[in-house]
Write a protein that holds these residues in place. Sequence first.
Motif, PDB file in Angstrom:
ATOM      1  N   ALA A 143       0.498  -2.029  -0.038  1.00 45.64           N
ATOM      2  CA  ALA A 143      -0.065   0.109  -0.067  1.00 45.64           C
ATOM      3  C   ALA A 143       0.868   1.440  -0.254  1.00 45.64           C
ATOM      4  CB  ALA A 143      -0.765   0.322   1.395  1.00 45.64           C
ATOM      5  N   GLU A 144       2.215   1.537   0.339  1.00 43.95           N
ATOM      6  CA  GLU A 144       2.835   2.125   0.633  1.00 43.95           C
ATOM      7  C   GLU A 144       3.941   2.315  -0.262  1.00 43.95           C
ATOM      8  OE1 GLU A 144       3.851   2.192   4.677  1.00 43.95           O
ATOM      9  OE2 GLU A 144       1.904   2.415   5.486  1.00 43.95           O
ATOM     10  N   ASN A 145       4.412   1.000  -0.888  1.00 42.11           N
ATOM     11  CA  ASN A 145       5.810   0.916  -1.981  1.00 42.11           C
ATOM     12  C   ASN A 145       5.628   1.374  -2.956  1.00 42.11           C
ATOM     13  OD1 ASN A 145       7.165  -0.502  -3.438  1.00 42.11           O
ATOM     14  ND2 ASN A 145       7.721  -1.776  -2.211  1.00 42.11           N
ATOM     15  N   LEU A 146       6.794   2.871  -3.348  1.00 42.24           N
ATOM     16  CA  LEU A 146       6.870   3.693  -4.155  1.00 42.24           C
ATOM     17  C   LEU A 146       7.807   2.880  -5.705  1.00 42.24           C
ATOM     18  CD1 LEU A 146       6.447   6.210  -4.809  1.00 42.24           C
ATOM     19  CD2 LEU A 146       9.507   6.733  -4.365  1.00 42.24           C
ATOM     20  N   GLN A 147       8.352   1.708  -5.149  1.00 37.68           N
ATOM     21  CA  GLN A 147       7.818   1.256  -7.130  1.00 37.68           C
ATOM     22  C   GLN A 147       6.975   0.813  -7.626  1.00 37.68           C
ATOM     23  OE1 GLN A 147      10.843  -2.559  -6.113  1.00 37.68           O
ATOM     24  NE2 GLN A 147      10.787  -2.981  -8.499  1.00 37.68           N
ATOM     25  N   VAL A 187      -2.249  -4.431  -6.673  1.00 37.41           N
ATOM     26  CA  VAL A 187      -0.922  -4.649  -5.976  1.00 37.41           C
ATOM     27  C   VAL A 187      -0.218  -5.450  -5.884  1.00 37.41           C
ATOM     28  CG1 VAL A 187       0.099  -1.346  -6.689  1.00 37.41           C
ATOM     29  CG2 VAL A 187      -0.497  -1.895  -5.022  1.00 37.41           C
ATOM     30  N   THR A 188       0.638  -5.796  -6.349  1.00 37.27           N
ATOM     31  CA  THR A 188       1.052  -7.706  -4.683  1.00 37.27           C
ATOM     32  C   THR A 188       2.399  -7.218  -5.247  1.00 37.27           C
ATOM     33  OG1 THR A 188      -0.983  -8.289  -5.730  1.00 37.27           O
ATOM     34  CG2 THR A 188       0.453  -9.983  -4.620  1.00 37.27           C
ATOM     35  N   ILE A 189       2.628  -7.577  -3.636  1.00 41.93           N
ATOM     36  CA  ILE A 189       4.737  -7.425  -3.626  1.00 41.93           C
ATOM     37  C   ILE A 189       4.504  -9.252  -3.520  1.00 41.93           C
ATOM     38  CG2 ILE A 189       6.378  -7.911  -2.350  1.00 41.93           C
ATOM     39  CD1 ILE A 189       5.656  -4.641  -1.871  1.00 41.93           C
ATOM     40  N   ALA A 190       4.873 -10.555  -3.964  1.00 42.27           N
ATOM     41  CA  ALA A 190       5.137 -11.460  -4.394  1.00 42.27           C
ATOM     42  C   ALA A 190       6.597 -11.741  -3.397  1.00 42.27           C
ATOM     43  CB  ALA A 190       4.534 -12.560  -5.321  1.00 42.27           C
ATOM     44  N   TYR A 191       6.445 -12.134  -2.395  1.00 45.43           N
ATOM     45  CA  TYR A 191       8.092 -12.271  -1.624  1.00 45.43           C
ATOM     46  C   TYR A 191       8.135 -13.866  -2.018  1.00 45.43           C
ATOM     47  CZ  TYR A 191       7.782  -8.601   0.857  1.00 45.43           C
ATOM     48  OH  TYR A 191       7.645  -7.185   1.785  1.00 45.43           O
ATOM     49  N   LEU A 192       8.703 -14.530  -2.823  1.00 47.22           N
ATOM     50  CA  LEU A 192       9.232 -15.723  -3.133  1.00 47.22           C
ATOM     51  C   LEU A 192      10.594 -16.620  -1.468  1.00 47.22           C
ATOM     52  CD1 LEU A 192       9.703 -15.379  -6.618  1.00 47.22           C
ATOM     53  CD2 LEU A 192       8.311 -15.859  -5.409  1.00 47.22           C
ATOM     54  N   ARG A 193       9.888 -17.326  -1.063  1.00 47.46           N
ATOM     55  CA  ARG A 193      10.761 -17.902  -0.096  1.00 47.46           C
ATOM     56  C   ARG A 193      11.487 -19.328  -0.463  1.00 47.46           C
ATOM     57  NH1 ARG A 193       9.144 -13.439   2.823  1.00 47.46           N
ATOM     58  NH2 ARG A 193       7.368 -12.721   3.603  1.00 47.46           N
ATOM     59  N   LEU A 219      -5.423   0.093  -4.757  1.00 46.12           N
ATOM     60  CA  LEU A 219      -5.215   1.486  -4.899  1.00 46.12           C
ATOM     61  C   LEU A 219      -6.003   2.004  -5.792  1.00 46.12           C
ATOM     62  CD1 LEU A 219      -1.040   1.942  -6.002  1.00 46.12           C
ATOM     63  CD2 LEU A 219      -2.242   1.893  -3.732  1.00 46.12           C
ATOM     64  N   ASP A 220      -6.887   3.044  -5.447  1.00 51.36           N
ATOM     65  CA  ASP A 220      -7.678   4.078  -6.144  1.00 51.36           C
ATOM     66  C   ASP A 220      -7.139   5.093  -6.868  1.00 51.36           C
ATOM     67  OD1 ASP A 220      -7.951   5.342  -4.117  1.00 51.36           O
ATOM     68  OD2 ASP A 220     -10.008   5.383  -2.824  1.00 51.36           O
ATOM     69  N   ALA A 221      -8.793   5.926  -7.268  1.00 48.69           N
ATOM     70  CA  ALA A 221      -8.093   7.310  -7.886  1.00 48.69           C
ATOM     71  C   ALA A 221      -7.230   7.839  -7.033  1.00 48.69           C
ATOM     72  CB  ALA A 221      -9.166   7.926  -8.324  1.00 48.69           C
ATOM     73  N   PHE A 222      -7.066   8.509  -5.424  1.00 51.00           N
ATOM     74  CA  PHE A 222      -7.080   9.305  -4.516  1.00 51.00           C
ATOM     75  C   PHE A 222      -5.506   8.959  -4.493  1.00 51.00           C
ATOM     76  CE2 PHE A 222     -11.349  10.108  -3.630  1.00 51.00           C
ATOM     77  CZ  PHE A 222     -11.143  11.288  -4.302  1.00 51.00           C
ATOM     78  N   ASP A 223      -5.312   7.491  -4.019  1.00 56.45           N
ATOM     79  CA  ASP A 223      -3.479   6.807  -4.371  1.00 56.45           C
ATOM     80  C   ASP A 223      -2.502   7.319  -5.107  1.00 56.45           C
ATOM     81  OD1 ASP A 223      -4.484   5.945  -1.243  1.00 56.45           O
ATOM     82  OD2 ASP A 223      -5.763   4.095  -3.012  1.00 56.45           O
TER      83      ASP A 223
END
Length: 171
Positions: A85-89, A108-114, A126-130
């Motif tokens: 939700a906060e990740n700039l990349q 948006v999704t971060i997929a951590y490959l363990r 992320l909506d229009a405001f985000d």
Amino acid sequence: WRATCEALDLEALMPGDGARIEADLAHVLFASSASAEPIEVHGHRAYPVEHADAVPGTLDWLVTHADGRVEVIDFKGEMEVDPAAENLQLAHYALSVARARQLEEIDVTIAYLRQSGDVGFDRAHLDAFDLALAASRIARIVERVTAARAAASPDTSTGSHCTWCPALRRC
């Protein structure tokens, strides 16, 4: 990474809803207008962009789900990064896709490959405001980088006074 990738649970990784996956998509975001367009890259991260406010990037996966939702997925290893939700990349990638495809919202999704083969997910919507907030954050960063570059690049001219300067060849 070979052992990690071989151990991955591919079923956990795939969206599974008839989704279409596009991989390794490059875009350029123009910070001053928050507009974006896809670009073709020849060579690893060799972005053909020369505009001062252009911010290029390549997202890992763009998933278009059967229900029409669009999702940007970025793969990471074990090291934790800022939440989705906060990740700039991720925000950069999402904003680029949203602007290029005229979308008002995007997942948006971060997929951590363990190393164990497990896949961990951190998801956000992320909506229009985000997206507007992301555009503002990126524009401020570009402004600061532009100002720093200008401050670090003094106006110089060559002349006889340069004879013994060690930087002459690079000036």
